[in-house]
Design a protein around this motif. Structure first.
Motif, short mmCIF file in Angstrom:
data_model
loop_
_atom_site.label_atom_id
_atom_site.label_comp_id
_atom_site.label_asym_id
_atom_site.label_seq_id
_atom_site.Cartn_x
_atom_site.Cartn_y
_atom_site.Cartn_z
N LYS A 61 -34.02 21.01 -6.14
CA LYS A 61 -33.58 20.32 -4.94
C LYS A 61 -34.01 18.85 -4.98
N THR A 62 -35.22 18.62 -5.46
CA THR A 62 -35.74 17.26 -5.57
C THR A 62 -34.95 16.46 -6.57
N GLU A 63 -34.60 17.07 -7.69
CA GLU A 63 -33.82 16.39 -8.73
C GLU A 63 -32.42 16.06 -8.23
N GLU A 64 -31.82 16.98 -7.47
CA GLU A 64 -30.50 16.74 -6.89
C GLU A 64 -30.55 15.55 -5.94
N ARG A 65 -31.61 15.52 -5.12
CA ARG A 65 -31.76 14.43 -4.16
C ARG A 65 -31.94 13.10 -4.88
N GLN A 66 -32.74 13.10 -5.93
CA GLN A 66 -32.98 11.87 -6.68
C GLN A 66 -31.69 11.37 -7.32
N LYS A 67 -30.90 12.30 -7.86
CA LYS A 67 -29.64 11.93 -8.48
C LYS A 67 -28.69 11.32 -7.45
N THR A 68 -28.65 11.92 -6.28
CA THR A 68 -27.80 11.41 -5.20
C THR A 68 -28.26 10.03 -4.76
N ASP A 69 -29.58 9.88 -4.62
CA ASP A 69 -30.14 8.58 -4.22
C ASP A 69 -29.81 7.52 -5.25
N ASP A 70 -29.93 7.87 -6.52
CA ASP A 70 -29.64 6.91 -7.59
C ASP A 70 -28.17 6.49 -7.57
N GLU A 71 -27.29 7.47 -7.34
CA GLU A 71 -25.86 7.16 -7.29
C GLU A 71 -25.53 6.27 -6.10
N ASN A 72 -26.14 6.58 -4.95
CA ASN A 72 -25.90 5.77 -3.75
C ASN A 72 -26.44 4.36 -3.94
#
Length: 320
Positions: free
Chosen positions: A105-116
């Motif tokens: 879940k943390t990795e998914e959030r980080q990936k989303t944050d990076d994309e945003n």
């Protein structure tokens, strides 16, 4: 675990507070709030749940993902469940299942944050716009009541946005002198002459090719910021332009980069890096279509030995 199955959320929270006595008040409050959140997700009290939901982490994750809670709240809830599992001494296999869920879940959030962040940076990668935003905040630091740390961070950001953004290393261990006679050919200097300033760069990545470079501070806003920094804030180590408040020594490159991120995050709500700023500046220069000699002069002060780096960015500009 049978002992804990009959406990209420409040009782489990009390046990948590006793087990983690050194935790802050907010941490203890967050734990209880997370337990209450679990009750709302299932529509049952903890006594009714009997901790059985801990045996089915994937079912809980699905229910959590379908809830209205923010991603931050979801991560907080999963973190508190891990603390609950420790508290009740749950089997390691169950703990690891929940730990894997939190990690994913943390990795998914980080990936989303990076994309945003990448999308936002793409929109704001216009140097003129960055400069305007910094200008808008400058008066607060020139005349306002601000802390030493905040002023230092903003001044550092201004050095790379109000004027040409040279490399960070150009400012590491930079000394402040009040006359050109104190400038030697081994270091970098800010020369203060009455109310005018110029930077002298002897030591930088391509200095062995390009030699000494000078950058005059012509922007009044930056002059005012430097004025106040030298006269009011930088009293502990006046021989150096930028120092670490904790040890009174010159800031290193990483610390200067962190100051840029800290100051820019308060203006843009997300951090800019020196690479973002320099790339933005080079794109801006290409848009102005300078001739070859201008390109060479600009690249030299940026620390590049040839103008090919600007030509490289010209293809990026056409795509924007």
């Amino acid at each position: 675990m049978l002992y804990f199955k009959t406990k209420t959320a409040e009782q489990l929270s009390d046990l948590h507070d006793s087990a983690f006595k050194d935790s802050s008040k907010s941490t203890k409050t967050t734990f209880l709030q997370s337990l209450k959140r679990v009750e709302r997700i299932y529509g049952k009290k903890f006594i009714e749940l009997g901790l059985d939901f801990l045996d089915k982490p994937q079912d809980f994750l699905e229910a959590l993902d379908n809830s209205k809670y923010s991603e931050n709240t979801k991560l907080t809830t999963l973190t508190c469940i891990l603390k609950l599992l420790k508290l009740i001494d749950a089997p390691l296999v169950i703990y690891n299942q929940w730990l894997t869920i939190l990690k994913n879940k943390t990795e998914e959030r980080q990936k989303t944050d990076d994309e945003n962040l990448h999308k936002r940076l793409k929109v704001l990668m216009d140097f003129k716009l960055i400069k305007v935003h910094v200008y808008d905040k400058a008066n607060n630091f020139i005349k306002g009541d601000v802390s030493l740390e905040d002023f230092k961070n903003f001044l550092i950001l201004a050095l790379f946005t109000i004027q040409i953004p040279v490399r960070i290393s150009n400012y590491v261990s930079m000394k402040v002198v009040d006359d050109d006679i104190f400038v030697d050919d081994t270091g970098n200097f800010l020369v203060v002459n009455d109310n005018t300033y110029k930077f002298v760069f002897n030591k930088y990545r391509t200095s062995h090719i390009l030699g000494k470079k000078e950058l005059h501070v012509t922007e009044k806003t930056l002059q005012f910021l430097i004025d106040r920094w030298l006269s009011e804030f930088n009293k502990d180590s006046p021989n150096f332009l930028i120092i670490n408040e904790k040890n009174k020594r010159p800031m290193n490159g990483k610390q200067i980069e962190n100051s840029i991120k800290e100051a820019s995050s308060k203006i843009f709500t997300y951090p800019l890096t020196i690479d973002n700023i320099r790339a933005s500046y080079m794109k801006r220069i290409v848009e102005l279509d300078p001739d070859f000699q201008d390109k060479l002069d600009i690249c030299n002060i940026l620390g590049f030995s040839t103008s090919s780096i600007l030509d490289k960015h010209s293809s990026d500009v056409k795509e924007v």
